[in-house]
Enzyme design. Structure first.
Site, PDB file in Angstrom:
ATOM      1  N   ASP A 136       0.860  -1.185   0.000  1.00  0.00           N
ATOM      2  CA  ASP A 136       0.000   0.000   0.000  1.00  0.00           C
ATOM      3  C   ASP A 136       0.898   1.237   0.000  1.00  0.00           C
ATOM      4  O   ASP A 136       1.741   1.386   0.869  1.00  0.00           O
ATOM      5  CB  ASP A 136      -0.906  -0.011   1.235  1.00  0.00           C
ATOM      6  N   HIS A 207      -9.301  -1.421  -8.111  1.00  0.00           N
ATOM      7  CA  HIS A 207      -9.145  -0.271  -7.209  1.00  0.00           C
ATOM      8  C   HIS A 207      -8.256   0.807  -7.831  1.00  0.00           C
ATOM      9  O   HIS A 207      -8.571   1.998  -7.758  1.00  0.00           O
ATOM     10  CB  HIS A 207      -8.574  -0.763  -5.874  1.00  0.00           C
TER      11      HIS A 207
HETATM   12  C1  HEM Z   1      -9.516  -0.715   2.886  1.00  0.00           C
HETATM   13  C2  HEM Z   1      -9.466   0.222   2.004  1.00  0.00           C
HETATM   14  C3  HEM Z   1      -8.348   0.377   1.007  1.00  0.00           C
HETATM   15  C4  HEM Z   1      -7.329  -0.493   0.700  1.00  0.00           C
HETATM   16  C5  HEM Z   1      -7.036  -1.869   1.280  1.00  0.00           C
HETATM   17  C6  HEM Z   1      -6.542   0.161  -0.314  1.00  0.00           C
HETATM   18  C7  HEM Z   1      -5.422  -0.412  -0.900  1.00  0.00           C
HETATM   19  C8  HEM Z   1      -4.754   0.137  -1.966  1.00  0.00           C
HETATM   20  C9  HEM Z   1      -3.691  -0.510  -2.700  1.00  0.00           C
HETATM   21  C10 HEM Z   1      -3.139  -1.920  -2.375  1.00  0.00           C
HETATM   22  C11 HEM Z   1      -3.311   0.322  -3.680  1.00  0.00           C
HETATM   23  C12 HEM Z   1      -2.238   0.025  -4.758  1.00  0.00           C
HETATM   24  C13 HEM Z   1      -0.874   0.401  -4.315  1.00  0.00           C
HETATM   25  C14 HEM Z   1      -0.709   1.890  -4.137  1.00  0.00           C
HETATM   26  O1  HEM Z   1      -0.687   2.632  -5.108  1.00  0.00           O
HETATM   27  O2  HEM Z   1      -0.647   2.307  -3.000  1.00  0.00           O
HETATM   28  C15 HEM Z   1      -4.089   1.525  -3.566  1.00  0.00           C
HETATM   29  C16 HEM Z   1      -3.984   2.617  -4.382  1.00  0.00           C
HETATM   30  C17 HEM Z   1      -4.705   3.776  -4.223  1.00  0.00           C
HETATM   31  N1  HEM Z   1      -5.753   3.986  -3.366  1.00  0.00           N
HETATM   32 FE1  HEM Z   1      -6.447   2.670  -2.015  1.00  0.00          FE
HETATM   33  N2  HEM Z   1      -7.091   1.378  -0.585  1.00  0.00           N
HETATM   34  C18 HEM Z   1      -8.205   1.557   0.200  1.00  0.00           C
HETATM   35  C19 HEM Z   1      -9.054   2.650   0.228  1.00  0.00           C
HETATM   36  C20 HEM Z   1      -8.874   3.780  -0.516  1.00  0.00           C
HETATM   37  C21 HEM Z   1      -9.708   4.955  -0.441  1.00  0.00           C
HETATM   38  C22 HEM Z   1     -10.914   5.115   0.502  1.00  0.00           C
HETATM   39  C23 HEM Z   1      -9.195   5.856  -1.326  1.00  0.00           C
HETATM   40  C24 HEM Z   1      -9.646   7.247  -1.654  1.00  0.00           C
HETATM   41  C25 HEM Z   1     -10.509   7.977  -0.966  1.00  0.00           C
HETATM   42  C26 HEM Z   1      -8.042   5.249  -1.950  1.00  0.00           C
HETATM   43  C27 HEM Z   1      -7.240   5.864  -2.878  1.00  0.00           C
HETATM   44  C28 HEM Z   1      -6.189   5.274  -3.514  1.00  0.00           C
HETATM   45  C29 HEM Z   1      -5.359   5.951  -4.500  1.00  0.00           C
HETATM   46  C30 HEM Z   1      -5.478   7.408  -4.933  1.00  0.00           C
HETATM   47  C31 HEM Z   1      -4.439   5.002  -4.963  1.00  0.00           C
HETATM   48  C32 HEM Z   1      -3.335   5.204  -6.000  1.00  0.00           C
HETATM   49  C33 HEM Z   1      -3.843   5.030  -7.401  1.00  0.00           C
HETATM   50  C34 HEM Z   1      -2.699   5.308  -8.369  1.00  0.00           C
HETATM   51  O3  HEM Z   1      -2.446   6.485  -8.631  1.00  0.00           O
HETATM   52  O4  HEM Z   1      -2.075   4.321  -8.830  1.00  0.00           O
HETATM   53  N3  HEM Z   1      -7.883   3.984  -1.441  1.00  0.00           N
HETATM   54  N4  HEM Z   1      -4.971   1.391  -2.518  1.00  0.00           N
END
Ligand code: HEM
Length: 295
Positions: A136, A207
């Protein structure tokens, strides 16, 4: 130049393996806050305020766009609850006992003016993975782009940041039943080494596909929280603009034009949600230096 004011250093501090997230509800009409002696933990703590409290504090004002978190009602019965509180304190470090002592100290100084409404204790899992096993933070902005994503860049609130804090609970059993290749389609990155899936194989409900939006860059500092019975994530993010959270949540919850929701929401559910404003350090010092009487 993206920040005239100096931001709270803890936003970008990356080396703490333990985390504590405290949320307090406080008395009406507070003009300042007690606890100036605890501001010495700069770098290992970030402090932020909800709109109601920011509006009543004498030395700072609410940046345009700051509002209370309101519940998100998505498609397919998906939703995110609102549990807005007034004060948010995030502590990070490598010594869990010291973090615990600092958390107790904050509770003690707030004794007469605020109640602890929620507490979460987080930890870095392996090489910064969430409890689904995926790294993450890989897609987070790097270098100066971090400040551009996270900090208000001009005006009287420069160096401040809009914060989203949400406690999520995962259904690890259901996620674990998927083959790794399928899990990678849910997230949009490979599991062992966090490589973004190529555009032609990236599902539109992955996601990453829902959240990699050019006009909604935020800086995420989430960590795993909970025990084996309620494993989850404390989602924590900093943004220069409050509206980016609306755009991201709409995209995740099927409320964007394409009506598609984030498949990750099948496996994880938020049980809290608040917006806060993290003022720059000068603003913070003034809040804790001012008369604490209610007005
Ligand atoms: C339990 C809830 C969540 C989990 C387990 C999760 C997990 C992840 C993972 C594994 C990634 C891919 C690796 C990374 O780029 O960090 C990611 C990307 C991302 N997540 Fe989440 N996330 C969650 C909730 C959220 C929420 C609520 C938001 C926004 C309000 C969010 C916004 C983002 C963004 C902006 C990216 C990067 C996308 C990119 O530019 O590649 N995430 N998240």
């Amino acid at each position: 130049m993206h920040q005239a004011g100096r931001s709270q250093a803890g936003i970008f501090q990356q080396d703490g393996r333990h985390h504590v997230f405290l949320e307090f509800d406080c008395l009406d009409g507070m003009r300042g806050l007690p606890g100036r002696q605890l501001l010495t933990h700069e770098g290992s703590q970030v402090i932020a305020f909800g709109k109601r409290l920011t509006d009543s504090l004498e030395s700072i004002s609410s940046p345009p766009g700051l509002r209370d978190f309101t519940a998100v009602k998505g498609t397919s019965g998906l939703s995110a609850p609102a549990t807005q509180h007034d004060i948010f304190i995030w502590l990070q470090g490598n010594e869990r006992d010291e973090l615990f002592a600092t958390a107790l100290a904050w509770c003690e100084v707030f004794g007469l003016i605020a109640d602890l409404a929620a507490e979460n204790h987080g930890f870095v899992f392996r090489d910064s993975r969430d409890l689904t096993g995926f790294v993450d933070g890989s897609g987070n902005p790097k270098g100066d782009a971090r400040m551009e994503a996270a900090l208000i860049n001009a005006g009287e609130h420069a160096g401040g940041s809009f914060v989203l804090a949400q406690r999520w609970v995962h259904d690890l059993a259901a996620f674990g039943k998927l083959q790794v290749a399928e899990q990678e389609h849910v997230i949009g990155r490979t599991k062992p080494d966090s490589v973004e899936l190529a555009p032609h194989i990236m599902p539109r409900d992955a996601h990453v596909a829902r959240t990699d939006l050019p006009d909604a860059k935020i800086y995420r500092r989430s960590t795993p929280v909970g025990g084996v019975r309620d494993p989850g994530l404390f989602f924590l993010a900093f943004s220069a603009d409050a509206d980016r959270y609306r755009v991201l949540l709409e995209s995740m919850y099927g409320l964007a034009e394409d009506g598609c929701h984030d498949r990750l929401l099948v496996y994880t559910t938020p049980i809290s949600g608040s917006f806060y404003y993290a003022p720059p350090v000068a603003g913070l010092a003034a809040v804790f230096g001012a008369d604490t009487c209610t007005g």
